[in-house]
Design a protein around this motif. Structure first.
Motif, PDB file in Angstrom:
ATOM      1  N   ILE A 199      39.659  49.409  46.395  1.00 51.70           N
ATOM      2  CA  ILE A 199      38.342  48.682  46.305  1.00 51.70           C
ATOM      3  C   ILE A 199      37.897  48.257  44.582  1.00 51.70           C
ATOM      4  O   ILE A 199      37.472  47.097  44.675  1.00 51.70           O
ATOM      5  N   ASP A 200      38.243  49.239  43.919  1.00 51.59           N
ATOM      6  CA  ASP A 200      38.141  48.885  42.497  1.00 51.59           C
ATOM      7  C   ASP A 200      38.733  47.451  41.960  1.00 51.59           C
ATOM      8  O   ASP A 200      38.298  46.457  41.256  1.00 51.59           O
ATOM      9  N   ASP A 201      40.099  47.407  42.466  1.00 53.85           N
ATOM     10  CA  ASP A 201      40.874  46.160  42.405  1.00 53.85           C
ATOM     11  C   ASP A 201      40.384  45.099  42.962  1.00 53.85           C
ATOM     12  O   ASP A 201      40.251  43.926  42.206  1.00 53.85           O
ATOM     13  N   LEU A 202      39.775  45.219  44.170  1.00 53.63           N
ATOM     14  CA  LEU A 202      39.211  44.029  44.950  1.00 53.63           C
ATOM     15  C   LEU A 202      38.131  43.566  44.191  1.00 53.63           C
ATOM     16  O   LEU A 202      38.040  42.365  44.245  1.00 53.63           O
ATOM     17  N   LEU A 203      37.195  44.324  43.863  1.00 53.03           N
ATOM     18  CA  LEU A 203      35.905  44.005  43.369  1.00 53.03           C
ATOM     19  C   LEU A 203      36.112  43.317  41.846  1.00 53.03           C
ATOM     20  O   LEU A 203      35.317  42.725  41.563  1.00 53.03           O
ATOM     21  N   GLY A 204      37.258  43.597  41.430  1.00 53.22           N
ATOM     22  CA  GLY A 204      37.370  42.891  40.013  1.00 53.22           C
ATOM     23  C   GLY A 204      38.183  41.392  39.935  1.00 53.22           C
ATOM     24  O   GLY A 204      38.428  41.020  39.013  1.00 53.22           O
ATOM     25  N   LEU A 205      38.499  41.075  41.362  1.00 51.07           N
ATOM     26  CA  LEU A 205      39.140  39.773  41.330  1.00 51.07           C
ATOM     27  C   LEU A 205      38.205  38.749  41.513  1.00 51.07           C
ATOM     28  O   LEU A 205      38.422  37.508  41.672  1.00 51.07           O
ATOM     29  N   GLN A 206      36.965  38.823  41.610  1.00 54.28           N
ATOM     30  CA  GLN A 206      35.752  37.653  41.335  1.00 54.28           C
ATOM     31  C   GLN A 206      35.641  37.424  40.251  1.00 54.28           C
ATOM     32  O   GLN A 206      34.815  38.189  39.405  1.00 54.28           O
ATOM     33  N   ARG A 207      35.873  36.091  39.312  1.00 54.94           N
ATOM     34  CA  ARG A 207      35.702  35.936  38.214  1.00 54.94           C
ATOM     35  C   ARG A 207      35.083  34.543  37.758  1.00 54.94           C
ATOM     36  O   ARG A 207      35.650  33.770  37.518  1.00 54.94           O
ATOM     37  N   PRO A 208      33.876  34.555  38.090  1.00 56.61           N
ATOM     38  CA  PRO A 208      33.249  33.304  37.805  1.00 56.61           C
ATOM     39  C   PRO A 208      33.442  32.768  36.290  1.00 56.61           C
ATOM     40  O   PRO A 208      33.482  33.560  35.390  1.00 56.61           O
ATOM     41  N   ILE A 209      33.578  31.642  36.361  1.00 52.06           N
ATOM     42  CA  ILE A 209      33.874  30.773  35.014  1.00 52.06           C
ATOM     43  C   ILE A 209      32.752  30.143  34.268  1.00 52.06           C
ATOM     44  O   ILE A 209      32.890  29.785  33.004  1.00 52.06           O
ATOM     45  N   THR A 210      31.649  29.871  35.100  1.00 53.55           N
ATOM     46  CA  THR A 210      30.347  29.107  34.537  1.00 53.55           C
ATOM     47  C   THR A 210      29.200  30.124  34.421  1.00 53.55           C
ATOM     48  O   THR A 210      28.847  30.591  35.422  1.00 53.55           O
ATOM     49  N   GLU A 211      28.899  30.416  33.217  1.00 53.83           N
ATOM     50  CA  GLU A 211      27.863  31.236  32.787  1.00 53.83           C
ATOM     51  C   GLU A 211      26.520  30.684  33.647  1.00 53.83           C
ATOM     52  O   GLU A 211      26.095  29.779  33.443  1.00 53.83           O
ATOM     53  N   GLY A 212      25.795  31.589  33.989  1.00 57.37           N
ATOM     54  CA  GLY A 212      24.505  31.281  34.847  1.00 57.37           C
ATOM     55  C   GLY A 212      24.562  30.357  36.180  1.00 57.37           C
ATOM     56  O   GLY A 212      23.574  30.198  36.713  1.00 57.37           O
ATOM     57  N   ALA A 213      25.660  30.139  36.581  1.00 58.20           N
ATOM     58  CA  ALA A 213      25.975  29.507  37.953  1.00 58.20           C
ATOM     59  C   ALA A 213      25.677  30.655  39.077  1.00 58.20           C
ATOM     60  O   ALA A 213      26.799  31.153  39.426  1.00 58.20           O
ATOM     61  N   HIS A 214      24.530  30.780  39.817  1.00 55.85           N
ATOM     62  CA  HIS A 214      24.318  31.676  40.667  1.00 55.85           C
ATOM     63  C   HIS A 214      25.264  31.773  41.937  1.00 55.85           C
ATOM     64  O   HIS A 214      25.749  32.973  42.407  1.00 55.85           O
ATOM     65  N   ASP A 215      25.576  30.583  42.361  1.00 51.39           N
ATOM     66  CA  ASP A 215      26.271  30.265  43.565  1.00 51.39           C
ATOM     67  C   ASP A 215      27.770  30.747  43.404  1.00 51.39           C
ATOM     68  O   ASP A 215      28.579  30.558  44.412  1.00 51.39           O
ATOM     69  N   GLU A 216      28.264  30.656  42.306  1.00 51.46           N
ATOM     70  CA  GLU A 216      29.601  30.625  42.028  1.00 51.46           C
ATOM     71  C   GLU A 216      30.388  31.872  42.591  1.00 51.46           C
ATOM     72  O   GLU A 216      31.483  31.919  43.176  1.00 51.46           O
ATOM     73  N   LEU A 217      29.763  33.042  42.726  1.00 48.71           N
ATOM     74  CA  LEU A 217      30.280  34.031  43.179  1.00 48.71           C
ATOM     75  C   LEU A 217      30.421  33.931  44.808  1.00 48.71           C
ATOM     76  O   LEU A 217      31.317  34.543  45.310  1.00 48.71           O
ATOM     77  N   LEU A 218      29.405  33.752  45.262  1.00 48.88           N
ATOM     78  CA  LEU A 218      29.436  33.130  46.587  1.00 48.88           C
ATOM     79  C   LEU A 218      30.702  32.391  47.002  1.00 48.88           C
ATOM     80  O   LEU A 218      31.415  32.681  48.012  1.00 48.88           O
ATOM     81  N   PHE A 219      30.980  31.271  46.186  1.00 51.14           N
ATOM     82  CA  PHE A 219      31.970  30.248  46.339  1.00 51.14           C
ATOM     83  C   PHE A 219      33.395  31.084  46.415  1.00 51.14           C
ATOM     84  O   PHE A 219      34.137  30.923  47.070  1.00 51.14           O
ATOM     85  N   ILE A 220      33.405  31.834  45.193  1.00 53.50           N
ATOM     86  CA  ILE A 220      34.834  32.621  45.208  1.00 53.50           C
ATOM     87  C   ILE A 220      35.056  33.674  46.367  1.00 53.50           C
ATOM     88  O   ILE A 220      36.157  33.801  46.800  1.00 53.50           O
ATOM     89  N   ILE A 221      34.138  34.397  46.493  1.00 54.92           N
ATOM     90  CA  ILE A 221      34.208  35.406  47.839  1.00 54.92           C
ATOM     91  C   ILE A 221      34.344  34.797  49.002  1.00 54.92           C
ATOM     92  O   ILE A 221      35.279  35.319  49.944  1.00 54.92           O
ATOM     93  N   VAL A 222      33.784  33.676  49.400  1.00 50.77           N
ATOM     94  CA  VAL A 222      34.188  32.781  50.723  1.00 50.77           C
ATOM     95  C   VAL A 222      35.455  32.518  50.798  1.00 50.77           C
ATOM     96  O   VAL A 222      36.536  32.732  51.690  1.00 50.77           O
ATOM     97  N   HIS A 223      36.115  31.743  49.621  1.00 46.39           N
ATOM     98  CA  HIS A 223      37.552  31.508  49.297  1.00 46.39           C
ATOM     99  C   HIS A 223      38.567  32.533  49.436  1.00 46.39           C
ATOM    100  O   HIS A 223      39.687  32.307  50.190  1.00 46.39           O
ATOM    101  N   GLN A 224      38.165  33.695  48.780  1.00 46.67           N
ATOM    102  CA  GLN A 224      39.062  34.569  48.674  1.00 46.67           C
ATOM    103  C   GLN A 224      39.127  35.204  50.225  1.00 46.67           C
ATOM    104  O   GLN A 224      40.366  35.770  50.474  1.00 46.67           O
ATOM    105  N   SER A 225      37.917  35.415  50.724  1.00 50.63           N
ATOM    106  CA  SER A 225      38.068  35.874  52.211  1.00 50.63           C
ATOM    107  C   SER A 225      38.855  34.861  53.019  1.00 50.63           C
ATOM    108  O   SER A 225      39.631  35.566  53.974  1.00 50.63           O
ATOM    109  N   TYR A 226      38.778  33.615  52.855  1.00 52.37           N
ATOM    110  CA  TYR A 226      39.549  32.789  53.518  1.00 52.37           C
ATOM    111  C   TYR A 226      41.109  33.295  53.334  1.00 52.37           C
ATOM    112  O   TYR A 226      41.999  33.071  54.378  1.00 52.37           O
ATOM    113  N   GLU A 227      41.611  33.437  52.259  1.00 54.43           N
ATOM    114  CA  GLU A 227      42.961  33.550  51.935  1.00 54.43           C
ATOM    115  C   GLU A 227      43.498  34.846  52.587  1.00 54.43           C
ATOM    116  O   GLU A 227      44.502  35.173  53.060  1.00 54.43           O
TER     117      GLU A 227
END
Length: 359
Positions: free
Chosen positions: A149-177
């Motif tokens: 779980i710790d490894d899994l939760l460390g894989l979401q790395r937004p690159i744009t500071e202050g972009a609230h929806d970037e985490l959603l975008f990453i999680i959905v696409h990682q889930s797809y993979e």
């Protein structure tokens, strides 16, 4: 002396246990030095800056006068190059330290590459974290250890500071993979069963594929909770990344038609296309009183379900993209929505659609 410094930093949990690393090499790729350090609990972005500072310090200690910094954080590189402002209070002093350190070189540059091209520094970060957390890396059957779980939760790395929806975008696409991985696993099982003439064993994995694909369409509903302005906050730094680069989805596209070849063999369908369509139509008309033919008919319909659901996903994905980016080109350089529209009529099993007209 000119050196190339690959730097990286990462946190498992963001914030979470973090480490920074740097690999210093000659322009020809010969490694001169490498270093890593544990940072305690912090964020990915802070860890990336600490990796940069570590790399610059090691380059300076080697007597370098010119440094080319390579990282996989678009945010850090753009802040250093003055393209983005530094807003977060934890990063402002780190940015100032990095600019001061860079000023100590006669020449410097910084550029961002995909993570695969920064593999040595990335691996050093992970080895450092692994060494600090042996109890979390040795297997076991408790929930967090077994699932990493710790490894899994460390894989979401937004690159744009202050972009609230970037985490959603990453999680959905990682889930797809992750789901793509399971789809390929099940498609492979179904193909092998059909090649062995075991239609009854092909049906369960195909049912699972169909269930997953229904879920993937619902993922788009979640993604559509993101407004266009929310997406545009972080979209531009994603270039040249693109969903077209999903190797697993391309494999689904290339491996799905192979199931029809296996189905044709299992159903003893003729080589001639006209004869084959007539035989397929006969299977659809006459299968209820023969268990083998009933199973083959069931597999044919499951293959059609798979084909239809991918087509529905393409259609929904096209509409979702139109809502988010309008007529803009894709980040990977494609024609964007125009390109997506051109994929909607693709089918894996055209004969399973054509046979309807022959019934």
């Amino acid at each position: 002396m000119r050196v190339v410094v690959h730097v990286d930093g990462g946190a498992r949990g963001n914030p979470g246990p973090a480490a920074a690393a740097a690999v210093v090499s000659t322009p020809d790729g010969d490694v001169l030095d490498e270093a890593a350090q544990l940072l305690g609990r912090t964020t990915n972005n802070v860890a990336e800056y600490r990796g940069l500072l570590l790399g610059l310090a090691r380059a300076k200690a080697l007597g370098a006068t010119e440094v080319e910094v390579v990282n996989d954080s678009e945010l850090i590189a753009r802040q250093i190059n003055g393209e983005y402002r530094v807003k977060h209070p934890d990063m402002k002093p780190l940015h100032a330290q990095a600019m001061e350190a860079l000023a100590g070189f006669e020449r410097w540059s910084i550029r961002t590459v995909p993570r695969a091209q920064n593999a040595a520094a990335d691996a050093l970060v992970n080895r450092t974290l692994d060494g600090a957390e042996p109890s979390q890396r040795t297997g076991g059957t408790d929930y967090a250890t077994y699932l990493l779980i710790d490894d899994l939760l460390g894989l979401q790395r937004p690159i744009t500071e202050g972009a609230h929806d970037e985490l959603l975008f990453i999680i959905v696409h990682q889930s797809y993979e992750l789901w793509f991985k399971l789809i390929l696993h099940e498609l492979g099982a179904a193909r092998r069963a059909l090649e062995a003439g075991r239609a009854h064993a092909a049906a369960p994995p195909l049912r699972r594929v169909v269930a997953i694909e229904k879920l993937l369409i619902q993922h788009l509903d979640v993604l559509e909770t993101m407004s266009p302005d929310g997406f545009l906050e972080f979209r531009d730094p994603l270039a040249p990344a693109s969903g077209f680069q999903s190797v697993q989805f391309r494999r689904i596209e290339s491996e799905s038609p192979q199931l029809y070849s296996a189905f044709r063999a299992a159903a003893d369908l003729p080589e001639d296309r006209g004869d084959r369509l007539r035989a397929l139509a006969d299977l659809y008309r006459d299968h209820l009183d023969d268990p083998r033919r009933a199973l083959l008919h069931q597999v044919a319909e499951l293959l059609t379900d798979h084909d239809e659901l991918v087509a529905l996903w393409r259609h929904h994905h096209t509409l979702m993209a139109a809502r988010e980016i309008g007529s803009r080109h894709g980040t990977g350089g494609s024609r964007g929505v125009e390109y997506l529209r051109g994929t909607q009529d693709k089918r894996f099993y055209p004969e399973l659609w054509e046979v309807r007209a022959a019934l």
